[in-house]
Design an enzyme around this catalytic site. Structure first.
Site, PDB file in Angstrom:
ATOM      1  N   SER A  38       0.814  -1.225   0.000  1.00  0.00           N
ATOM      2  CA  SER A  38       0.000   0.000   0.000  1.00  0.00           C
ATOM      3  C   SER A  38       0.844   1.270   0.000  1.00  0.00           C
ATOM      4  O   SER A  38       0.311   2.369  -0.002  1.00  0.00           O
ATOM      5  CB  SER A  38      -0.936   0.013   1.210  1.00  0.00           C
ATOM      6  OG  SER A  38      -0.193  -0.048   2.415  1.00  0.00           O
ATOM      7  N   ASN A 125      -2.336  -1.390  13.636  1.00  0.00           N
ATOM      8  CA  ASN A 125      -3.786  -1.154  13.592  1.00  0.00           C
ATOM      9  C   ASN A 125      -4.175   0.179  14.224  1.00  0.00           C
ATOM     10  O   ASN A 125      -4.962   0.940  13.659  1.00  0.00           O
ATOM     11  CB  ASN A 125      -4.534  -2.305  14.274  1.00  0.00           C
ATOM     12  CG  ASN A 125      -4.323  -3.627  13.550  1.00  0.00           C
ATOM     13  OD1 ASN A 125      -3.792  -3.647  12.449  1.00  0.00           O
ATOM     14  ND2 ASN A 125      -4.721  -4.721  14.168  1.00  0.00           N
ATOM     15  N   HIS A 171     -39.523  24.664 -11.718  1.00  0.00           N
ATOM     16  CA  HIS A 171     -39.615  23.759 -12.880  1.00  0.00           C
ATOM     17  C   HIS A 171     -38.822  24.305 -14.068  1.00  0.00           C
ATOM     18  O   HIS A 171     -39.113  23.971 -15.213  1.00  0.00           O
ATOM     19  CB  HIS A 171     -41.068  23.527 -13.297  1.00  0.00           C
ATOM     20  CG  HIS A 171     -41.996  23.234 -12.164  1.00  0.00           C
ATOM     21  ND1 HIS A 171     -42.317  21.955 -11.775  1.00  0.00           N
ATOM     22  CD2 HIS A 171     -42.638  24.064 -11.297  1.00  0.00           C
ATOM     23  CE1 HIS A 171     -43.148  22.007 -10.735  1.00  0.00           C
ATOM     24  NE2 HIS A 171     -43.346  23.278 -10.424  1.00  0.00           N
ATOM     25  N   SER A 292     -13.276  25.384 -29.021  1.00  0.00           N
ATOM     26  CA  SER A 292     -13.470  24.133 -29.734  1.00  0.00           C
ATOM     27  C   SER A 292     -12.449  24.054 -30.852  1.00  0.00           C
ATOM     28  O   SER A 292     -12.107  25.068 -31.460  1.00  0.00           O
ATOM     29  CB  SER A 292     -14.883  24.085 -30.314  1.00  0.00           C
ATOM     30  OG  SER A 292     -14.922  23.197 -31.415  1.00  0.00           O
ATOM     31  N   LYS A 298     -17.013  28.843 -30.524  1.00  0.00           N
ATOM     32  CA  LYS A 298     -17.361  28.265 -29.223  1.00  0.00           C
ATOM     33  C   LYS A 298     -16.532  28.820 -28.069  1.00  0.00           C
ATOM     34  O   LYS A 298     -15.351  29.114 -28.195  1.00  0.00           O
ATOM     35  CB  LYS A 298     -17.155  26.741 -29.260  1.00  0.00           C
ATOM     36  CG  LYS A 298     -18.156  25.997 -30.100  1.00  0.00           C
ATOM     37  CD  LYS A 298     -19.601  26.118 -29.616  1.00  0.00           C
ATOM     38  CE  LYS A 298     -19.856  25.254 -28.407  1.00  0.00           C
ATOM     39  NZ  LYS A 298     -20.003  23.834 -28.745  1.00  0.00           N
ATOM     40  N   ASN A 300     -16.605  27.308 -24.284  1.00  0.00           N
ATOM     41  CA  ASN A 300     -17.268  26.285 -23.478  1.00  0.00           C
ATOM     42  C   ASN A 300     -16.950  26.413 -21.993  1.00  0.00           C
ATOM     43  O   ASN A 300     -15.806  26.651 -21.627  1.00  0.00           O
ATOM     44  CB  ASN A 300     -16.862  24.889 -23.974  1.00  0.00           C
ATOM     45  CG  ASN A 300     -17.294  24.651 -25.405  1.00  0.00           C
ATOM     46  OD1 ASN A 300     -18.330  25.152 -25.838  1.00  0.00           O
ATOM     47  ND2 ASN A 300     -16.477  23.916 -26.156  1.00  0.00           N
ATOM     48  N   GLU A 305     -18.602  22.282 -16.143  1.00  0.00           N
ATOM     49  CA  GLU A 305     -19.030  20.910 -16.468  1.00  0.00           C
ATOM     50  C   GLU A 305     -18.255  19.881 -15.647  1.00  0.00           C
ATOM     51  O   GLU A 305     -18.815  18.898 -15.163  1.00  0.00           O
ATOM     52  CB  GLU A 305     -18.834  20.648 -17.961  1.00  0.00           C
ATOM     53  CG  GLU A 305     -19.723  21.516 -18.838  1.00  0.00           C
ATOM     54  CD  GLU A 305     -19.266  21.501 -20.279  1.00  0.00           C
ATOM     55  OE1 GLU A 305     -19.765  20.674 -21.040  1.00  0.00           O
ATOM     56  OE2 GLU A 305     -18.390  22.311 -20.644  1.00  0.00           O
ATOM     57  N   TYR A 332      -9.961  -5.149  13.496  1.00  0.00           N
ATOM     58  CA  TYR A 332      -9.356  -4.776  12.222  1.00  0.00           C
ATOM     59  C   TYR A 332      -9.385  -5.921  11.216  1.00  0.00           C
ATOM     60  O   TYR A 332      -9.169  -7.084  11.567  1.00  0.00           O
ATOM     61  CB  TYR A 332      -7.896  -4.339  12.448  1.00  0.00           C
ATOM     62  CG  TYR A 332      -7.175  -3.987  11.162  1.00  0.00           C
ATOM     63  CD1 TYR A 332      -7.273  -2.705  10.622  1.00  0.00           C
ATOM     64  CD2 TYR A 332      -6.425  -4.935  10.463  1.00  0.00           C
ATOM     65  CE1 TYR A 332      -6.645  -2.382   9.431  1.00  0.00           C
ATOM     66  CE2 TYR A 332      -5.791  -4.615   9.275  1.00  0.00           C
ATOM     67  CZ  TYR A 332      -5.908  -3.342   8.771  1.00  0.00           C
ATOM     68  OH  TYR A 332      -5.279  -3.024   7.588  1.00  0.00           O
ATOM     69  N   LYS A 340      -8.271   4.235   1.994  1.00  0.00           N
ATOM     70  CA  LYS A 340      -7.491   5.439   1.706  1.00  0.00           C
ATOM     71  C   LYS A 340      -7.693   5.983   0.299  1.00  0.00           C
ATOM     72  O   LYS A 340      -7.957   7.184   0.114  1.00  0.00           O
ATOM     73  CB  LYS A 340      -6.009   5.177   1.975  1.00  0.00           C
ATOM     74  CG  LYS A 340      -5.738   5.010   3.450  1.00  0.00           C
ATOM     75  CD  LYS A 340      -4.380   4.411   3.719  1.00  0.00           C
ATOM     76  CE  LYS A 340      -4.389   3.659   5.025  1.00  0.00           C
ATOM     77  NZ  LYS A 340      -5.251   2.438   5.030  1.00  0.00           N
TER      78      LYS A 340
HETATM   79  N1  ARG Z   1      -1.461  -0.811   5.706  1.00  0.00           N
HETATM   80  C1  ARG Z   1      -2.429  -1.194   6.668  1.00  0.00           C
HETATM   81  C2  ARG Z   1      -3.733  -0.418   6.438  1.00  0.00           C
HETATM   82  O1  ARG Z   1      -3.705   0.523   5.784  1.00  0.00           O
HETATM   83  C3  ARG Z   1      -1.922  -0.900   8.049  1.00  0.00           C
HETATM   84  C4  ARG Z   1      -2.496  -1.768   9.111  1.00  0.00           C
HETATM   85  C5  ARG Z   1      -2.081  -3.153   8.864  1.00  0.00           C
HETATM   86  N2  ARG Z   1      -2.293  -3.989   9.991  1.00  0.00           N
HETATM   87  C6  ARG Z   1      -2.153  -5.273   9.927  1.00  0.00           C
HETATM   88  N3  ARG Z   1      -2.338  -5.926  10.986  1.00  0.00           N
HETATM   89  N4  ARG Z   1      -1.808  -5.879   8.821  1.00  0.00           N
HETATM   90  O2  ARG Z   1      -4.769  -0.777   6.932  1.00  0.00           O
END
Ligand code: ARG
Length: 473
Positions: A38, A125, A171, A292, A298, A300, A305, A332, A340
């Site tokens: 991640s 966590n 309306h 355009s 044009k 725009n 939009e 968790y 995210k």
């Molecule tokens: N990268 C994980 C997340 O965004 C962090 C927490 C991971 N915890 C775990 N026990 N694997 O949620």
């Protein structure tokens, strides 16, 4: 310092061995890494992760959980890391999975095995829970600031055009004359409520999950009140399972963002309508329009939009995270790592939309003549005639409505406006109608007469502008 690090059995496993690899003898499959990693997106949490780590380290020192000397080394190392990230030299590495382990791994390279003491009484966590909460809290604060800037841009235009007449619609049919200032102030109200939703969400989310550790709390004598206070939270969260497993703070922020985006899209839609030559109510400069490639005439309103469209992405993010969270058992689960990207995307889109809308509002010029002319079209003062019949002739409103309907029918048949009917023509419909009636048939008189609190009379609009200026000062 890497030589120090290799003293520890964990580090001795060498490059590519995950930090949690004590009980593992083989590396994860490439596909496992691919789905697990991640760092590509959660690197955006680096500042929050450092803040959380500093607060945690200071608390561990003051509680005597780690020695001061170790704590100081950790804090110095975190400073170095911050410098590296700022300078763009920090090595973000996929093999360390996420931002938490990237920073910890780098800390170990910098200060050796002492780095490992930072994770005492903490888990990824509660670490990610606090990082993400801090990020969402900042995002809410930024949204409030951007909403207020947009409100100020609207206020400036509303003040300049508090008297400018335009048709008010229901309306999308001409209904009653209003002023352009009044119309813009409607959005000031909406965006004001949006800002208050972000403030409410912030107040509710402002509890610190740090110290919940993995899920059950910590056996170490930690002081969660200290870490909460040092990170600007009102208090620590009161249930460790809830601390690490809740993301409703993000859902609430995303729902505030979605509602804001729907308001933005409504104003954007009006700008699209108003700039089309068929309306011709406003003009945007070259700064907020595009041309355009084939049709030279044009201009725009692309920004409007695109703002109108952003609600798709933002509401999509709310849907995404709602579905991710639905049905997750406590506490968790890794599903929550999917919180995210949608949240970052939603707030990136919202920020851009709010900034562009504020820019576009400041950029627009109303074509007051066109709007005033349109304000009188479509028998827009018919209600004023009916109200006059009620007030002057003491007619029940339903009867007045009927008489006015006949007058409109006559005018429509003759192809003229209500104010163009002769007194004889009016009197053929209702003999008691007098010359005074003409005074209420102009759009300006119509607007000026609506003096009820919150009405479109310029004096009322100015009062609301003054109130908002004070609120936003
Ligand atoms: N990268 C994980 C997340 O965004 C962090 C927490 C991971 N915890 C775990 N026990 N694997 O949620």
């Amino acid at each position: 310092m890497t030589d120090h690090a290799s003293d520890t059995p964990q580090a001795a496993k060498g490059q590519g061995q995950a930090m949690w690899g004590g009980r593992f003898s083989a590396k994860p499959a490439e596909l496992m890494q691919a789905i697990n990693v991640s760092i590509g997106f959660d690197k955006r949490l680096w500042a929050q992760d450092l803040a959380g780590s500093r607060a945690h380290a200071r608390m561990l020192i003051s509680q005597g959980v780690i020695a001061s000397a170790d704590g100081d080394e950790i804090l110095k190392g975190l400073d170095t890391i911050e410098g590296e990230i700022a300078a763009g030299t920090f090595p973000f590495r996929d093999e360390y999975e996420d931002i938490h382990m990237n920073i910890e791994a780098r800390l170990r390279e910098l200060i050796g095995p002492t780095a490992g003491r930072l994770h005492t009484a903490r888990s990824r966590n509660d670490q990610v829970a606090v990082d993400f909460r801090l990020w969402v809290r900042d995002a809410c604060d930024r949204s409030v600031g951007q909403l207020e800037a947009l409100q100020k841009a609207l206020l400036a235009q509303a003040e300049a055009h508090a008297d400018a007449l335009m048709p008010g619609f229901t309306h999308l049919q001409p209904a009653q004359p209003v002023t352009f200032g009044h119309h813009l102030m409607a959005y000031v109200e909406m965006f004001g409520r949006d800002a208050s939703r972000f403030r409410d969400a912030r107040a509710r989310m402002n509890e610190c999950p740090l110290g919940a550790a993995a899920l059950a709390g910590s056996p170490f004598p930690i002081d969660r009140h200290q870490t909460a206070a040092s990170l600007g939270f009102d208090r620590p969260t009161a249930n460790s399972l809830d601390s690490v497993s809740s993301r409703d703070f993000a859902l609430e922020a995303l729902s505030a963002a979605s509602i804001t985006a729907t308001h933005l899209s409504r104003l954007a839609e009006e700008i699209v309508l108003w700039t089309t030559p068929m309306f011709g109510f406003i003009k945007l400069t070259d700064a907020f329009t595009t041309g355009s490639s084939i049709m030279p005439q044009k201009k725009n309103p692309d920004a409007a939009e695109l703002i109108r469209a952003k609600v798709g992405r933002i509401l999509g993010s709310l849907t995404t995270l709602t579905v991710v969270m639905k049905g997750l058992p406590l506490a968790y689960s890794k599903d929550m790592q999917e919180d995210k990207v949608p949240t970052f995307e939603a707030f990136d889109a919202l920020e851009l939309a709010l900034l562009a809308m504020a820019g576009m509002v400041a950029d627009l010029t109303p074509n007051t003549e066109v709007m005033a002319k349109a304000a009188g079209a479509g028998f827009s003062t018919a209600t004023d005639l009916a109200d006059w019949l009620v007030r002057t002739l003491n007619m029940p409103f339903r009867d007045a409505h009927h008489v006015t309907g006949s007058a409109v029918k006559t005018a429509e048949g003759l192809g003229v406006d209500l104010a163009d009917l002769t007194l004889e023509q009016f009197q053929a419909i209702e003999p008691r109608i007098s010359q005074d009636v003409y005074a209420v048939l102009t759009p300006a008189a119509s607007a000026a007469s609506r003096m009820s609190y919150g009405g479109t009379a310029p004096a009322q609009v100015r009062a609301q502008i003054a109130r908002w200026k004070e609120v936003l000062a």
